[in-house]
Design an enzyme around this catalytic site. Structure first.
Site, PDB file in Angstrom:
ATOM      1  N   GLY A 243       0.843  -1.208   0.000  1.00  0.00           N
ATOM      2  CA  GLY A 243       0.000   0.000   0.000  1.00  0.00           C
ATOM      3  C   GLY A 243       0.868   1.243   0.000  1.00  0.00           C
ATOM      4  O   GLY A 243       0.559   2.227   0.673  1.00  0.00           O
TER       5      GLY A 243
ATOM      6  N   ARG B 247      -0.393   5.420  -1.782  1.00  0.00           N
ATOM      7  CA  ARG B 247      -1.401   6.409  -1.341  1.00  0.00           C
ATOM      8  C   ARG B 247      -1.304   6.594   0.165  1.00  0.00           C
ATOM      9  O   ARG B 247      -0.812   5.727   0.888  1.00  0.00           O
ATOM     10  CB  ARG B 247      -2.809   5.934  -1.677  1.00  0.00           C
ATOM     11  CG  ARG B 247      -3.212   6.197  -3.103  1.00  0.00           C
ATOM     12  CD  ARG B 247      -4.731   6.181  -3.299  1.00  0.00           C
ATOM     13  NE  ARG B 247      -5.370   4.971  -2.870  1.00  0.00           N
ATOM     14  CZ  ARG B 247      -6.280   4.909  -1.893  1.00  0.00           C
ATOM     15  NH1 ARG B 247      -6.643   5.988  -1.233  1.00  0.00           N
ATOM     16  NH2 ARG B 247      -6.830   3.749  -1.570  1.00  0.00           N
TER      17      ARG B 247
ATOM     18  N   SER C 178      -2.673  -0.020  14.598  1.00  0.00           N
ATOM     19  CA  SER C 178      -3.559   1.129  14.792  1.00  0.00           C
ATOM     20  C   SER C 178      -3.823   1.287  16.284  1.00  0.00           C
ATOM     21  O   SER C 178      -3.758   0.303  17.045  1.00  0.00           O
ATOM     22  CB  SER C 178      -4.889   0.881  14.072  1.00  0.00           C
ATOM     23  OG  SER C 178      -5.854   1.811  14.495  1.00  0.00           O
TER      24      SER C 178
ATOM     25  N   TYR D   9     -11.891  -4.559  12.763  1.00  0.00           N
ATOM     26  CA  TYR D   9     -10.679  -3.811  12.394  1.00  0.00           C
ATOM     27  C   TYR D   9      -9.679  -3.859  13.550  1.00  0.00           C
ATOM     28  O   TYR D   9      -8.483  -4.126  13.356  1.00  0.00           O
ATOM     29  CB  TYR D   9     -11.063  -2.369  12.057  1.00  0.00           C
ATOM     30  CG  TYR D   9      -9.890  -1.451  11.764  1.00  0.00           C
ATOM     31  CD1 TYR D   9      -9.259  -1.472  10.527  1.00  0.00           C
ATOM     32  CD2 TYR D   9      -9.432  -0.549  12.724  1.00  0.00           C
ATOM     33  CE1 TYR D   9      -8.193  -0.616  10.255  1.00  0.00           C
ATOM     34  CE2 TYR D   9      -8.379   0.306  12.458  1.00  0.00           C
ATOM     35  CZ  TYR D   9      -7.751   0.268  11.220  1.00  0.00           C
ATOM     36  OH  TYR D   9      -6.693   1.111  10.958  1.00  0.00           O
TER      37      TYR D   9
ATOM     38  N   ALA E 156      -9.456  -6.021  15.905  1.00  0.00           N
ATOM     39  CA  ALA E 156      -8.909  -7.374  16.063  1.00  0.00           C
ATOM     40  C   ALA E 156      -7.798  -7.620  15.054  1.00  0.00           C
ATOM     41  O   ALA E 156      -6.753  -8.204  15.384  1.00  0.00           O
ATOM     42  CB  ALA E 156     -10.029  -8.404  15.890  1.00  0.00           C
TER      43      ALA E 156
ATOM     44  N   ILE F 163      -4.966   9.874  11.657  1.00  0.00           N
ATOM     45  CA  ILE F 163      -4.025  10.478  10.705  1.00  0.00           C
ATOM     46  C   ILE F 163      -4.821  10.909   9.475  1.00  0.00           C
ATOM     47  O   ILE F 163      -5.608  10.121   8.929  1.00  0.00           O
ATOM     48  CB  ILE F 163      -2.950   9.448  10.257  1.00  0.00           C
ATOM     49  CG1 ILE F 163      -2.295   8.752  11.474  1.00  0.00           C
ATOM     50  CG2 ILE F 163      -1.912  10.114   9.357  1.00  0.00           C
ATOM     51  CD1 ILE F 163      -1.510   9.632  12.394  1.00  0.00           C
TER      52      ILE F 163
HETATM   53  N1  LIG Z   1      -5.342   6.988   8.475  1.00  0.00           N
HETATM   54  C1  LIG Z   1      -5.405   6.664   9.766  1.00  0.00           C
HETATM   55  O1  LIG Z   1      -5.911   7.433  10.611  1.00  0.00           O
HETATM   56  C2  LIG Z   1      -4.840   5.366  10.249  1.00  0.00           C
HETATM   57  C3  LIG Z   1      -4.800   5.143  11.635  1.00  0.00           C
HETATM   58  C4  LIG Z   1      -4.280   3.951  12.105  1.00  0.00           C
HETATM   59  C5  LIG Z   1      -3.803   3.005  11.215  1.00  0.00           C
HETATM   60  N2  LIG Z   1      -3.860   3.229   9.887  1.00  0.00           N
HETATM   61  C6  LIG Z   1      -3.348   2.190   8.998  1.00  0.00           C
HETATM   62  O2  LIG Z   1      -2.381   2.719   8.125  1.00  0.00           O
HETATM   63  C7  LIG Z   1      -2.404   1.994   6.887  1.00  0.00           C
HETATM   64  C8  LIG Z   1      -2.522   2.967   5.737  1.00  0.00           C
HETATM   65  O3  LIG Z   1      -3.746   3.677   5.893  1.00  0.00           O
HETATM   66  P1  LIG Z   1      -4.088   4.993   5.050  1.00  0.00           P
HETATM   67  O4  LIG Z   1      -4.771   5.912   5.969  1.00  0.00           O
HETATM   68  O5  LIG Z   1      -2.893   5.454   4.295  1.00  0.00           O
HETATM   69  O6  LIG Z   1      -5.181   4.367   4.045  1.00  0.00           O
HETATM   70  P2  LIG Z   1      -5.494   4.727   2.528  1.00  0.00           P
HETATM   71  O7  LIG Z   1      -5.239   6.168   2.252  1.00  0.00           O
HETATM   72  O8  LIG Z   1      -6.856   4.179   2.302  1.00  0.00           O
HETATM   73  O9  LIG Z   1      -4.428   3.860   1.707  1.00  0.00           O
HETATM   74  C9  LIG Z   1      -4.468   2.461   1.811  1.00  0.00           C
HETATM   75  C10 LIG Z   1      -3.397   1.845   0.930  1.00  0.00           C
HETATM   76  O10 LIG Z   1      -3.458   0.418   1.111  1.00  0.00           O
HETATM   77  C11 LIG Z   1      -3.678  -0.184  -0.153  1.00  0.00           C
HETATM   78  N3  LIG Z   1      -4.542  -1.338  -0.002  1.00  0.00           N
HETATM   79  C12 LIG Z   1      -5.757  -1.405   0.584  1.00  0.00           C
HETATM   80  N4  LIG Z   1      -6.245  -2.649   0.493  1.00  0.00           N
HETATM   81  C13 LIG Z   1      -5.315  -3.379  -0.172  1.00  0.00           C
HETATM   82  C14 LIG Z   1      -5.242  -4.715  -0.604  1.00  0.00           C
HETATM   83  N5  LIG Z   1      -6.236  -5.587  -0.385  1.00  0.00           N
HETATM   84  N6  LIG Z   1      -4.138  -5.121  -1.262  1.00  0.00           N
HETATM   85  C15 LIG Z   1      -3.135  -4.252  -1.512  1.00  0.00           C
HETATM   86  N7  LIG Z   1      -3.149  -2.973  -1.135  1.00  0.00           N
HETATM   87  C16 LIG Z   1      -4.236  -2.538  -0.488  1.00  0.00           C
HETATM   88  C17 LIG Z   1      -4.331   0.858  -1.038  1.00  0.00           C
HETATM   89  O11 LIG Z   1      -4.098   0.520  -2.416  1.00  0.00           O
HETATM   90  P3  LIG Z   1      -4.931   1.281  -3.608  1.00  0.00           P
HETATM   91  O12 LIG Z   1      -4.336   2.650  -3.662  1.00  0.00           O
HETATM   92  O13 LIG Z   1      -4.656   0.502  -4.845  1.00  0.00           O
HETATM   93  O14 LIG Z   1      -6.364   1.278  -3.191  1.00  0.00           O
HETATM   94  C18 LIG Z   1      -3.599   2.107  -0.543  1.00  0.00           C
HETATM   95  O15 LIG Z   1      -2.352   2.213  -1.192  1.00  0.00           O
HETATM   96  C19 LIG Z   1      -3.576   1.011   6.994  1.00  0.00           C
HETATM   97  O16 LIG Z   1      -3.113  -0.256   7.371  1.00  0.00           O
HETATM   98  C20 LIG Z   1      -4.423   1.604   8.103  1.00  0.00           C
HETATM   99  O17 LIG Z   1      -5.202   0.637   8.753  1.00  0.00           O
HETATM  100  C21 LIG Z   1      -4.369   4.386   9.371  1.00  0.00           C
END
Ligand SMILES: NC(=O)c1ccc[n+]([C@@H]2O[C@H](COP(=O)([O-])OP(=O)(O)OC[C@H]3O[C@@H](n4cnc5c(N)ncnc54)[C@H](OP(=O)(O)O)[C@@H]3O)[C@@H](O)[C@H]2O)c1
Length: 241
Positions: free
Chosen positions: A8, A11, A138, A151, A153, A184
């Site tokens: 991932g 993005r 997270s 989520y 879990a 974030i």
């Molecule tokens: N944002 C927050 O507040 C927050 C807080 C705690 C933890 N997190 C964790 O941080 C990580 C990144 O989150 P984010 O906020 O950057 O989310 P995001 O903006 O939605 O980006 C998610 C990324 O993961 C990729 N992805 C999703 N499902 C996938 C799959 N099945 N196979 C391969 N790639 C996949 C997406 O690919 P595509 O671009 O192709 O869709 C994208 O590049 C996640 O694990 C999330 O749970 C985020």
């Protein structure tokens, strides 16, 4: 040159990690699921910066695709030093009435995918230079969260996995840790209900959302050799509810 695989990585938080590691001189293997345009934009940016990279379309929920990734990294770069299990999805809803398929999708994408990939990557990482693994957990995985039980879990599972892995791999010199971000700014949090945003911001000492580059800085820290092992670093602005 050191090589990192970031799932991932095109993005949101993953994009910030990719940019940070590019600035630090890493070669990058970046996965994405479906957003070709974002992958192409980042590829152009990395090319302009002279960062060697490969974009790999791979679904984290597919065990075979995950197990094949380390070979693809080695074929492209001949080495593999760091793995950042960042890809993840969120799917909020009342747990008692949530369809089993939604729960399974969360666990497969956020937890099992990281497990399959990590286990397949260990032989290559053992040959790496100061090898390291970071799990993107997270805050929900630490404290649990109503409306995000499945989520939480999946993310709590990553913390347990990192704890075991850090102990199992220290003899191979592999540093393993997890990061637990709170709120974030990213596309994942764009659709949060305003009441939820208020709850998070009022409950944190800093009173503001975190930024993806702040998470990337923590990843960079945990990829450097040090005395941190099997730990979970909370990046939550002092959330205390
Ligand atoms: N944002 C927050 O507040 C927050 C807080 C705690 C933890 N997190 C964790 O941080 C990580 C990144 O989150 P984010 O906020 O950057 O989310 P995001 O903006 O939605 O980006 C998610 C990324 O993961 C990729 N992805 C999703 N499902 C996938 C799959 N099945 N196979 C391969 N790639 C996949 C997406 O690919 P595509 O671009 O192709 O869709 C994208 O590049 C996640 O694990 C999330 O749970 C985020």
């Amino acid at each position: 040159m050191k090589t990192a695989l970031i799932t991932g990585g095109t993005r949101g938080i993953g994009l910030a990690i990719s940019r940070r590691l590019s600035q630090e001189g890493w070669q990058l293997a970046l996965t994405y699921r479906s957003d070709e345009a974002a992958a192409r934009r980042l590829s152009d940016e990395l090319s302009q910066q002279g960062t060697a990279h490969v974009m790999l379309r791979a679904d984290t929920a597919d065990p075979q695709q995950m197990r094949a990734l380390p070979r693809q990294v080695l074929d492209r770069f001949g080495r593999f030093d760091a793995l950042v299990n960042n890809a993840g999805i969120v799917d909020d809803g009342a747990f008692l009435t949530m369809e089993p398929s939604r729960i399974a999708r969360l666990l497969k994408t956020n937890l099992f995918g990281a497990m399959h990939l990590t286990l397949a990557a260990l032989p290559a990482l053992r040959q790496g230079h100061h090898p390291a693994i970071v799990m993107m957990s997270s805050l929900g995985g630490v404290i649990g969260k109503e409306g995000q039980v499945a989520y939480a879990a999946s993310k709590g599972g990553l913390i347990g996995f990192a704890q075991w892995l850090g102990a199992a791999c220290h003899a191979d010199g592999i540093q393993v840790n997890a990061i637990a971000p709170g709120f974030i700014g990213s596309s994942m949090t764009d659709d949060l209900r305003p009441s939820m945003v208020d709850h998070i911001l009022q409950g944190s000492a800093l009173g503001r959302p975190g930024e993806a580059p702040e998470v990337a800085a923590a990843v960079s820290f945990l990829l450097q050799p040090g005395y941190v092992q099997s730990s979970t670093l909370r990046l939550d602005g002092g959330f205390n509810r």
